[in-house]
Design a protein around this motif. Structure first.
Motif, PDB file in Angstrom:
ATOM      1  N   GLY A 173       0.813  -1.215   0.000  1.00 39.53           N
ATOM      2  CA  GLY A 173       0.000   0.000   0.000  1.00 39.53           C
ATOM      3  C   GLY A 173       0.841   1.256   0.000  1.00 39.53           C
ATOM      4  O   GLY A 173       0.534   2.234  -0.706  1.00 39.53           O
ATOM      5  N   PHE A 174       1.926   1.257   0.781  1.00 39.84           N
ATOM      6  CA  PHE A 174       2.831   2.400   0.826  1.00 39.84           C
ATOM      7  C   PHE A 174       3.475   2.634  -0.537  1.00 39.84           C
ATOM      8  O   PHE A 174       3.552   3.763  -1.024  1.00 39.84           O
ATOM      9  CB  PHE A 174       3.909   2.162   1.887  1.00 39.84           C
ATOM     10  N   ALA A 175       3.933   1.546  -1.167  1.00 45.75           N
ATOM     11  CA  ALA A 175       4.569   1.656  -2.485  1.00 45.75           C
ATOM     12  C   ALA A 175       3.577   2.176  -3.523  1.00 45.75           C
ATOM     13  O   ALA A 175       3.915   3.049  -4.340  1.00 45.75           O
ATOM     14  CB  ALA A 175       5.115   0.292  -2.910  1.00 45.75           C
ATOM     15  N   ILE A 176       2.343   1.687  -3.485  1.00 40.51           N
ATOM     16  CA  ILE A 176       1.325   2.131  -4.439  1.00 40.51           C
ATOM     17  C   ILE A 176       1.012   3.609  -4.245  1.00 40.51           C
ATOM     18  O   ILE A 176       0.862   4.371  -5.216  1.00 40.51           O
ATOM     19  CB  ILE A 176       0.044   1.284  -4.299  1.00 40.51           C
ATOM     20  N   MET A 177       0.935   4.026  -2.981  1.00 37.42           N
ATOM     21  CA  MET A 177       0.665   5.436  -2.686  1.00 37.42           C
ATOM     22  C   MET A 177       1.742   6.327  -3.288  1.00 37.42           C
ATOM     23  O   MET A 177       1.465   7.392  -3.854  1.00 37.42           O
ATOM     24  CB  MET A 177       0.612   5.623  -1.167  1.00 37.42           C
ATOM     25  N   ALA A 178       2.994   5.891  -3.179  1.00 29.66           N
ATOM     26  CA  ALA A 178       4.102   6.677  -3.726  1.00 29.66           C
ATOM     27  C   ALA A 178       4.146   6.575  -5.248  1.00 29.66           C
ATOM     28  O   ALA A 178       4.378   7.568  -5.945  1.00 29.66           O
ATOM     29  CB  ALA A 178       5.420   6.202  -3.128  1.00 29.66           C
ATOM     30  N   ILE A 179       3.911   5.378  -5.782  1.00 32.04           N
ATOM     31  CA  ILE A 179       3.977   5.156  -7.234  1.00 32.04           C
ATOM     32  C   ILE A 179       2.879   5.918  -7.960  1.00 32.04           C
ATOM     33  O   ILE A 179       3.023   6.229  -9.147  1.00 32.04           O
ATOM     34  CB  ILE A 179       3.870   3.644  -7.545  1.00 32.04           C
ATOM     35  N   SER A 180       1.791   6.251  -7.273  1.00 30.12           N
ATOM     36  CA  SER A 180       0.675   6.950  -7.914  1.00 30.12           C
ATOM     37  C   SER A 180       1.127   8.233  -8.601  1.00 30.12           C
ATOM     38  O   SER A 180       0.511   8.686  -9.562  1.00 30.12           O
ATOM     39  CB  SER A 180      -0.421   7.271  -6.891  1.00 30.12           C
ATOM     40  N   LEU A 181       2.231   8.810  -8.130  1.00 28.21           N
ATOM     41  CA  LEU A 181       2.739  10.031  -8.752  1.00 28.21           C
ATOM     42  C   LEU A 181       3.244   9.791 -10.166  1.00 28.21           C
ATOM     43  O   LEU A 181       3.311  10.716 -10.975  1.00 28.21           O
ATOM     44  CB  LEU A 181       3.884  10.615  -7.913  1.00 28.21           C
ATOM     45  N   LYS A 223      10.836  10.788 -12.111  1.00 29.86           N
ATOM     46  CA  LYS A 223      11.653  11.897 -12.596  1.00 29.86           C
ATOM     47  C   LYS A 223      12.328  11.577 -13.922  1.00 29.86           C
ATOM     48  O   LYS A 223      12.383  12.433 -14.826  1.00 29.86           O
ATOM     49  CB  LYS A 223      12.715  12.227 -11.539  1.00 29.86           C
ATOM     50  N   PHE A 224      12.860  10.359 -14.066  1.00 23.53           N
ATOM     51  CA  PHE A 224      13.669  10.038 -15.245  1.00 23.53           C
ATOM     52  C   PHE A 224      13.080   8.925 -16.116  1.00 23.53           C
ATOM     53  O   PHE A 224      13.616   8.636 -17.185  1.00 23.53           O
ATOM     54  CB  PHE A 224      15.086   9.640 -14.815  1.00 23.53           C
ATOM     55  N   GLY A 225      12.017   8.277 -15.630  1.00 22.88           N
ATOM     56  CA  GLY A 225      11.426   7.204 -16.411  1.00 22.88           C
ATOM     57  C   GLY A 225      12.274   5.947 -16.448  1.00 22.88           C
ATOM     58  O   GLY A 225      12.102   5.094 -17.316  1.00 22.88           O
ATOM     59  N   MET A 226      13.195   5.811 -15.495  1.00 25.68           N
ATOM     60  CA  MET A 226      14.054   4.627 -15.416  1.00 25.68           C
ATOM     61  C   MET A 226      14.559   4.447 -13.989  1.00 25.68           C
ATOM     62  O   MET A 226      14.482   5.365 -13.169  1.00 25.68           O
ATOM     63  CB  MET A 226      15.248   4.760 -16.372  1.00 25.68           C
ATOM     64  N   ILE A 227      15.035   3.240 -13.710  1.00 30.10           N
ATOM     65  CA  ILE A 227      15.601   2.932 -12.396  1.00 30.10           C
ATOM     66  C   ILE A 227      17.024   2.432 -12.602  1.00 30.10           C
ATOM     67  O   ILE A 227      17.231   1.437 -13.301  1.00 30.10           O
ATOM     68  CB  ILE A 227      14.779   1.860 -11.664  1.00 30.10           C
ATOM     69  N   PRO A 228      18.015   3.112 -12.031  1.00 31.02           N
ATOM     70  CA  PRO A 228      19.424   2.736 -12.255  1.00 31.02           C
ATOM     71  C   PRO A 228      19.837   1.539 -11.401  1.00 31.02           C
ATOM     72  O   PRO A 228      20.617   1.670 -10.446  1.00 31.02           O
ATOM     73  CB  PRO A 228      20.182   4.008 -11.855  1.00 31.02           C
ATOM     74  N   LEU A 236      11.041   4.749  -1.816  1.00 29.60           N
ATOM     75  CA  LEU A 236      10.787   6.119  -2.249  1.00 29.60           C
ATOM     76  C   LEU A 236      11.799   6.561  -3.300  1.00 29.60           C
ATOM     77  O   LEU A 236      11.459   7.279  -4.251  1.00 29.60           O
ATOM     78  CB  LEU A 236      10.828   7.072  -1.052  1.00 29.60           C
ATOM     79  N   GLY A 237      13.060   6.128  -3.144  1.00 30.26           N
ATOM     80  CA  GLY A 237      14.085   6.473  -4.124  1.00 30.26           C
ATOM     81  C   GLY A 237      13.790   5.871  -5.490  1.00 30.26           C
ATOM     82  O   GLY A 237      13.975   6.526  -6.524  1.00 30.26           O
ATOM     83  N   ILE A 238      13.339   4.622  -5.492  1.00 29.74           N
ATOM     84  CA  ILE A 238      12.988   3.950  -6.753  1.00 29.74           C
ATOM     85  C   ILE A 238      11.817   4.663  -7.428  1.00 29.74           C
ATOM     86  O   ILE A 238      11.835   4.910  -8.639  1.00 29.74           O
ATOM     87  CB  ILE A 238      12.651   2.472  -6.488  1.00 29.74           C
ATOM     88  N   VAL A 239      10.806   5.009  -6.619  1.00 30.59           N
ATOM     89  CA  VAL A 239       9.644   5.716  -7.172  1.00 30.59           C
ATOM     90  C   VAL A 239      10.059   7.061  -7.734  1.00 30.59           C
ATOM     91  O   VAL A 239       9.668   7.444  -8.849  1.00 30.59           O
ATOM     92  CB  VAL A 239       8.561   5.902  -6.083  1.00 30.59           C
ATOM     93  N   TRP A 240      10.874   7.814  -6.990  1.00 27.49           N
ATOM     94  CA  TRP A 240      11.318   9.127  -7.440  1.00 27.49           C
ATOM     95  C   TRP A 240      12.096   9.028  -8.750  1.00 27.49           C
ATOM     96  O   TRP A 240      11.890   9.820  -9.683  1.00 27.49           O
ATOM     97  CB  TRP A 240      12.196   9.774  -6.368  1.00 27.49           C
ATOM     98  N   SER A 241      12.987   8.055  -8.837  1.00 30.21           N
ATOM     99  CA  SER A 241      13.784   7.875 -10.047  1.00 30.21           C
ATOM    100  C   SER A 241      12.894   7.570 -11.253  1.00 30.21           C
ATOM    101  O   SER A 241      13.096   8.113 -12.350  1.00 30.21           O
ATOM    102  CB  SER A 241      14.790   6.735  -9.839  1.00 30.21           C
ATOM    103  N   TRP A 242      11.897   6.710 -11.042  1.00 34.68           N
ATOM    104  CA  TRP A 242      11.011   6.339 -12.142  1.00 34.68           C
ATOM    105  C   TRP A 242      10.159   7.521 -12.590  1.00 34.68           C
ATOM    106  O   TRP A 242       9.966   7.750 -13.788  1.00 34.68           O
ATOM    107  CB  TRP A 242      10.114   5.176 -11.721  1.00 34.68           C
TER     108      TRP A 242
END
Length: 272
Positions: A101-109, A207-212, A199-205
């Motif tokens: 649920g936490f991941a989905i809440m963040a990924i919603s962005l 912001k940049f459309g990718m995960i390093p 949160l870092g993974i969500v932000w990267s996706w």
């Protein structure tokens, strides 16, 4: 502006609730469980307020965009978690559902919000980055305290082994207390780092459309989680205690230092 502040408050309280459920899962601590439950209840109420505001603002049910759908999905998971937590004692299920649920809440962005302005989305994304950094720094702090207690444990153990009695040994503290505090700070640091990485993974996706995934910082972050995860597994499941476990904790901190200093030097993605 209010809606984005509300969104971030939900993320922070949700993270605290997940932290509480993790500690309860490890310790079977009823007091922490109650705190986590009430924090999750606050998340549920704030999510309802969020949904009501969206309904009034756009004069329709908030189910028309992927963004709104994911918010509702997260709310449903929170609702189920509260019911399960009240009626049954299935700590791991509640913890696992709330991580999702936490991941989905963040990924919603990262989803097309449709009627959310790009400026508002950009503000929330930047503040998510700040929360990501703060949570990780808190995890580094707790892991450092855990290392300090483990280091003192190994020092005290060696002094006892060599029969070096004296005032200095008494000032270090007894082995049992040092070991318990080391474990306590590890079990706090582990979920904090896990949430920070999410949160870092969500932000990267977003912001940049990718995960390093191959970035040195990312790889060593997962390695830190692995080492401390093994430590917690040995303590909780295998019931291991003593000098060897303290050394494992020290090894975890050395990996953490590599993660914090060396990987940043070779990372093209992270500045710290």
């Amino acid at each position: 502006m209010f809606i984005h502040i509300l969104y971030l408050i939900i993320i922070v309280i949700y993270a605290l609730s997940v932290l509480g459920y993790f500690i309860d899962f490890i310790q079977n601590n009823q007091k922490v469980n109650r705190i986590a439950f009430w924090l999750l209840s606050i998340v549920w109420v704030l999510q309802v307020i969020f949904i009501i505001i969206r309904t009034i603002e756009y004069n329709r049910l908030p189910v028309m965009t992927t963004f709104e759908g994911m918010i509702l999905y997260s709310w449903i998971l929170v609702t189920f978690s509260l019911i399960i937590s009240r009626l049954y004692r299935v700590e791991f299920l509640v913890l696992f559902v709330n991580l999702i649920g936490f991941a989905i809440m963040a990924i919603s962005l990262s989803t097309p919000a449709g009627d959310v302005s790009p400026q508002l989305t950009e503000i929330i994304i930047m503040e998510l980055l700040v929360i990501h950094v703060v949570i990780l720094l808190l995890s580094y702090g707790t892991f450092t305290l855990s290392f300090a207690f483990s280091f003192l444990y190994t020092l005290q153990h060696q002094m006892l082994k060599k029969k070096r009695w004296g005032k200095r040994m008494g000032r270090i503290g007894n082995l049992d207390r040092l070991e318990r505090f080391s474990y306590l700070f590890t079990q706090i640091g582990f979920p904090l780092m896990l949430l920070g990485i999410i949160l870092g993974i969500v932000w990267s996706w977003v912001k940049f459309g990718m995960i390093p995934w191959l970035d040195p910082k990312v790889l060593t972050s997962f390695l830190v989680l692995l080492v401390y995860g093994i430590y917690l597994f040995q303590w909780v499941v295998k019931k291991r205690r003593g000098y060897t476990l303290a050394l494992l904790n020290v090894a975890g901190f050395l990996v953490l230092l590599i993660n914090y200093f060396l990987s940043s030097s070779f990372s093209d993605f992270h500045m710290w």
